[in-house]
Design a protein around this motif. Structure first.
Motif, PDB file in Angstrom:
ATOM      1  N   GLU A 284      10.867   2.875  -4.096  1.00 45.64           N
ATOM      2  CA  GLU A 284      10.944   1.529  -3.550  1.00 45.64           C
ATOM      3  C   GLU A 284      10.512   0.970  -4.544  1.00 45.64           C
ATOM      4  N   GLN A 285      10.154   1.555  -5.369  1.00 46.32           N
ATOM      5  CA  GLN A 285       8.824   0.349  -6.191  1.00 46.32           C
ATOM      6  C   GLN A 285       9.971   0.039  -7.758  1.00 46.32           C
ATOM      7  N   GLN A 286      10.360  -1.007  -7.554  1.00 46.57           N
ATOM      8  CA  GLN A 286      10.910  -1.878  -8.818  1.00 46.57           C
ATOM      9  C   GLN A 286      10.220  -2.707  -9.724  1.00 46.57           C
TER      10      GLN A 286
END
Length: 902
Positions: A522-524
């Motif tokens: 979830e590290q966009q």
């Protein structure tokens, strides 16, 4: 022929050879003097021998020239040739036939060999005729038998080459029968049969091969004085055993074993022992029998490599007991050999293959101890051991047994010295780091990666390891920095000038994996950066568009979560992604793997995204235009069905509308001209699409024609385009043009920088005519149109007006008055305005002394006064008073004029 004998140039020799060969092939009878021809033939023969020895003519050319010489000599034979001529014919025919056999044209050889055989018979008959007693007869027989033996052997060669097994057998048997008288030919015939055996073995004709090899062996035993020797006999028997083995091991097992046993008796050779073990294994012999076979050669001096191969053979056939016992016994025999490590490696390899991992570990640990006590493996063996250790570690890694994988990697590390710099060590540390990461041992993973950076700092794999740790620690800045480094390294055409060279797809594969890892965590922001680099380097179209679509989705979700004032840069990024997608779609036609259907599918996806974005950013005209134009460009890769054509038309209309709107704003003249020119380009493309689209259905209520007209008129009028009048000529001819359209045209014609009063007036007059034709006149719309027309025709403040102009304007006021008289819906403010303009026009006439015109216009104003409602009282008194003055003045002027006449 004479020309050939004096020729030196290879190309000319080849040409003359072919000419002679063709000519000789067609000779049927003698031509010319026999003696002269025979002499030429012999000279040609001798010349050929000399030139072939000097490599001037090749084997095929030699065969052809011998053919010519031999044919010519045979033609000169006569009815009763002398003994010397016959002997010469025999020699030449034999050598010519053998020459054709040697170059693979045995069918041509047969004729010459038959000629040789016939000549031998003639010679024998001639010798018998001149013989005296039995002793002479025996001498003559011996004289011809040597040639007969050779011809028969050549005929056998020809037969084998042509696949005539029976003829070959017959010829060889006759040769074999002659060996009692020609014992020196024993070796030759044995080797000939061996060669036949080799040929037929290669053709997989095992039955024939076994026959010839048996014949070779039997002939080799006939006369020990002239035998081929034990080494050759053993070679023959090994091939015979192999032929039986490959023919049908089960059916011919005994024959194969007998042959190989005989071979080993004849001459000890590693290949013989190896084959015997191989045959026993294939036949399913017991461990005891195999142990006996192995024991045979252990008493002989065999090489280490041979022992390694035997061990491999045993273990590959599942004979673990025999194989491992053998492996244990070998080191004692080769204790001082530097290659002893081969046996150790083989031992470890087969322990691992047989899932005896604990024993394999013990063996590896023994090697490690030996390494530090002076018993080093040779570099090649050590490399092989590293490969085995890494392979075992990789298997555990795949099985998610990360601790066990680390155990095997640590074995490999044990062979490196502290501080050693080696790219293999860097790879090893990266692999260990991956294991530590899976075990959540971040500290140890960092240490391993640090060591990898020390050994190979410019490796994209090392940067990837740094990246994975940064992602796990949620260190976005460091992760992005690692991605940037990976992207930089991916751009290099060659990054590892050693055995760890990476292929061209490695960079993109790692960047793709980096993006995946970022998304999973979830590290966009990190994922976007990885995908950006990936989209720049991917060559595979399917992968590229998958990456771009993912990138667009990610960035859009980011944009939606941002405030309007902070998302401009991200919107520009989306625009850039879509632009890149369009560029790569245009380039994809050269990629055969990227099919038409794939291209259409991708184009539709990006077209719809661009469309939706254009609609979403309707509050920002420039962005809306850019997205609409991109949507149009993507749609050009799609089939031109009705839906796509409608979308294309809308995109271009919207783009043109935005350019026109921006052109109305405060921009420089050059900027305005550029925007208007762009709008015209969009409109032209739209017109072409609209023509096609109208053929697909009924678009009677569609406003596209009107919009195209208005947009084009605005652009051309503001550009001062000379074709504007041509455009309007077609407009005036349209029977169903709407009033609103004409009114807009009139307004645009006078909108700065355009100034076309004539066009404006014509449009307003046309609109007014259409208003009049209405069954019920819309008084409000009529009043506005008339207001504009009067304003244009009767500018405020002008007094010196042409009578024609005043008359024209008077007619407009009369029109207005007739409508005002017929309806109560005429806006009172418009009546007031008409009254005021008419009255003021009269007053202006009055001030310049035009009293009659003044009376008319003021009277017109009074007539409008009568139609005012609540406002009438406000103006009535003042206007009546002034009007009376105008009338008095007019009467005085009239009286003055009458007095002058009297």
């Amino acid at each position: 022929g004479r020309e050939l004998l004096g020729e030196e140039a290879p190309s000319r020799i080849a040409a003359l050879t072919e000419q002679l060969f063709q000519a000789a092939s067609n000779i049927s009878e003698e031509g010319g003097g026999a003696a002269e021809v025979e002499e030429s033939a012999i000279n040609l023969w001798n010349w050929t021998v000399t030139k072939h020895t000097g490599s001037v003519v090749n084997d095929e050319q030699r065969a052809k020239l011998r053919f010519v010489a031999c044919r010519l000599v045979c033609l000169c034979e006569g009815s009763d040739p002398p003994e010397g001529t016959i002997r010469r014919q025999i020699l030449m025919s034999m050598k010519t036939g053998k020459g054709w056999i040697d170059i693979g044209k045995a069918d041509i050889a047969d004729g010459f060999l038959e000629t040789a055989m016939s000549s031998i018979e003639k010679l024998y008959a001639k010798l018998l005729k001149g013989s005296d007693g039995e002793a002479d007869v025996n001498v003559h027989k011996a004289d011809v038998e040597k040639n007969l033996f050779k011809v028969l052997s050549y005929q056998a060669e020809s037969a084998v080459a042509q696949g005539d097994f029976q003829k070959a057998v017959t010829c060889v048997q006759r040769c074999k029968d002659m060996l009692m008288k020609l014992p020196k030919e024993t070796c030759y015939l044995s080797i000939l049969c061996y060669n036949f055996g080799v040929e037929t073995y290669e053709w997989k004709k095992y039955e024939q091969s076994s026959f010839w090899l048996s014949q070779s062996y039997d002939i080799g035993k006939m006369d020990m004085k002239y035998s081929v020797g034990k080494e050759m006999q053993a070679k023959v028997l090994r091939l015979l055993a192999t032929a039986y083995f490959e023919w049908d091991c089960n059916l011919y097992l005994d024959k194969a074993l007998k042959a190989i046993s005989l071979a080993n008796q004849e001459k000890i050779h590693p290949a013989g022992f190896f084959l015997k073990v191989k045959i026993l294994l294939k036949s399913g012999a017991s461990d005891e029998d195999i142990n006996s076979a192995v024991a045979e050669f252990l008493h002989n001096d065999m090489s280490l490599d041979f022992c390694v191969n035997i061990a491999k053979l045993l273990l590959e056939h599942g004979r673990e007991s025999v194989g491992f016992d053998f492996l244990k016994s070998v080191p004692e025999r080769f204790e001082s050999s530097p290659d002893l490590g081969k046996i150790t490696l083989l031992h470890i390899e087969f322990l691992l293959q047989n899932k005896r991992e604990l024993l394999a570990k013990q063996k590896v640990e023994e090697v490690i101890i030996g390494h530090y006590t002076g018993k080093h493996l040779l570099p090649e063996a050590l490399n092989q051991l590293h490969v085995m250790l890494w392979d075992r570690a990789a298997k555990h890694y795949e099985a998610k047994s990360y601790s066990e994988a680390l155990h095997w990697y640590n074995y490999s590390v044990s062979f490196y010295t502290p501080g050693q710099i080696d790219q293999n060590l860097a790879k090893l540390q990266r692999n260990m780091a991956s294991c530590y990461l899976h075990l959540k041992q971040i500290g140890k993973a960092k240490e391993a990666v640090k060591e990898a950076e020390r050994c190979d700092p410019n490796s994209i794999f090392t940067k990837f390891s740094v990246y994975k740790i940064a992602v796990m620690e949620k260190d976005t800045d460091k992760a992005v920095e690692a991605v940037i480094e990976m992207g930089r390294l991916a751009e290099k055409s060659s990054q590892h000038e050693d055995k760890l060279r990476v292929d061209e797809n490695t960079g993109t594969n790692l960047l793709s994996l980096a993006a995946q890892i970022a998304l999973e965590n979830e590290q966009q922001v990190v994922a976007i950066k990885a995908l950006e680099y990936l989209s720049e380097h991917l060559q595979d179209c399917r992968q590229l568009f998958a990456a771009l679509k993912c990138l667009v989705r990610l960035m859009l979700s980011k944009v939606m979560a941002e405030h309007e004032e902070t998302r401009d840069d991200d919107i520009k990024s989306v625009l850039a992604y879509l632009t890149l997608a369009h560029k790569r779609l245009a380039e994809s036609f050269t990629d055969e793997k990227f099919t038409v259907d794939m291209r259409i599918l991708e184009a539709h996806w990006f077209r719809k995204v661009a469309w939706n974005l254009a609609v979403q950013f309707r509050g920002c005209p420039e962005k809306m235009r850019d997205f609409f134009l991109l949507s149009f460009k993507f749609s050009q890769f799609c089939p031109s069905d009705k839906a796509v054509l409608i979308a294309q038309k809308t995109c271009l209309l919207m783009a043109a509308a935005v350019d026109l709107e921006r052109g109305r704003q405060q921009v420089t003249p050059s900027e305005q001209a550029e925007l208007l020119t762009q709008a015209l380009q969009h409109l032209q493309a739209c017109k072409d699409i609209w023509k096609v689209l109208k053929l697909t259905g009924d678009f009677a209520k569609d406003p596209t024609d009107t919009l195209l007209l208005l947009y084009e008129f605005e652009a051309r009028s503001k550009l001062n385009d000379p074709t504007l009048h041509n455009l309007m000529e077609s407009v005036w001819e349209q029977p169903q043009i709407e009033v609103k359209t004409l009114e807009i045209i009139a307004s645009l014609a006078m909108e700065s920088p355009a100034r076309y009063p004539v066009l404006c007036k014509k449009a307003l007059k046309s609109a007014l005519n259409l208003h009049r034709k209405q069954t019920v006149i819309d008084a409000v719309k009529f009043s506005k149109c008339l207001h504009s027309l009067i304003n244009l025709s009767l500018p405020t403040g002008l007094t010196d007006l042409d009578a024609c102009v005043l008359q024209e304007v008077w007619d407009y006021f009369e029109d207005a008055l007739s409508v005002v008289s017929s309806t109560d819906a005429y806006p009172e403010m418009e009546i007031l305005w008409l009254m005021t303009r008419a009255w003021n026009t009269g007053i202006f006439q009055y001030t310049v002394g035009k009293y009659k015109e003044a009376e008319q216009w003021c009277g017109l104003g009074m007539r409008f006064l009568n139609h005012l409602g609540s406002l009438k009282k406000s103006y009535e008194g003042h206007m009546i008073g002034l009007y009376s003055e105008v009338l008095d003045k007019l009467d005085r002027v009239k009286g003055f004029l009458l007095n002058e006449e009297e």
